[in-house]
Design a protein around this motif. Sequence first.
Motif, short mmCIF file in Angstrom:
data_model
loop_
_atom_site.label_atom_id
_atom_site.label_comp_id
_atom_site.label_asym_id
_atom_site.label_seq_id
_atom_site.Cartn_x
_atom_site.Cartn_y
_atom_site.Cartn_z
N ARG A 138 13.23 -7.82 5.21
CA ARG A 138 12.53 -7.09 6.26
C ARG A 138 13.53 -6.36 7.16
O ARG A 138 13.35 -5.20 7.50
CB ARG A 138 11.66 -8.05 7.08
N ASN B 182 0.40 -5.24 -0.75
CA ASN B 182 1.19 -6.38 -1.20
C ASN B 182 0.40 -7.21 -2.22
O ASN B 182 0.94 -7.61 -3.26
CB ASN B 182 1.60 -7.22 0.01
N HIS C 130 3.86 -5.17 5.57
CA HIS C 130 4.57 -6.13 4.73
C HIS C 130 5.74 -5.40 4.08
O HIS C 130 5.72 -4.19 3.93
CB HIS C 130 3.64 -6.65 3.63
N CYS D 252 7.58 -5.24 0.56
CA CYS D 252 7.35 -5.61 -0.84
C CYS D 252 8.61 -5.33 -1.66
O CYS D 252 9.34 -4.39 -1.38
CB CYS D 252 6.20 -4.79 -1.40
N ALA E 211 -1.10 -5.35 3.83
CA ALA E 211 -1.40 -6.62 3.16
C ALA E 211 -2.11 -6.35 1.84
O ALA E 211 -1.84 -7.01 0.83
CB ALA E 211 -2.24 -7.51 4.07
#
Length: 162
Positions: free
Chosen positions: A53, A99, A70, A72, A96
Motif C-alpha cells: 500500500r 479486488n 484496495h 491489488c 473492493a
Amino acid sequence: MDAAELARFHAKVVRGPGPGDCWIWTGAIGDDGYGRFWTPTPDGGQRMIRAHRYALATVHGGLDALDELHVCHVCDNPICVRAEDGPASHLYAGTAFDNMADRAARGHHNQQPAAAFFRHETKQERAHKARVLRDHVRVHGYDPEAVATLLRGVTAGQQRLF
C-alpha cells in the motif's frame, strides 16, 4: 512522505533484474503474509502500513490518494512492492469489488479445490512462505531462478509458495 522515509522504505526493497520481476519487500512481514512498514504519526507514535500500500502511495501522490481503495497485486506475490506508473506495475488501486473480481478471476475464491493457490492456506502458512522468500532474498540477493523456484514450485517436490 519525506525523503528520509522514502529512503528507509526503499532500503527494504530488492528489485528483480528483469523487466517483469517482482520487487521483494525484505522488511517486516505480518501474520497475514504481507509486508509491514511503520511511519511516524503527528503525536510522536507510529502507524503500520502494509508495504504494498505504501509503495503504491508513492506513485499516486500519498496515502490519502488511496483512501477507500484496495491495493491489488497482479503477480499474486504478497510481498511484492513493484509500484510504477504504467503497465510494468505489479500493483494497482481498485475498489473492493475490483479486488474481489480479480480474486475470483485468478481462481482464489472459496469454490476452488483445497490444493489450489495460497488462499486455501492458513494465514500462518502464507506468512511462513512469505518469510522464506524474504529471507532467501536477504541472504542471497535476487536470483531470478531461485525466486522463480520459490514462487512457482518449478522443481520436483517443491511446494508452490503463492
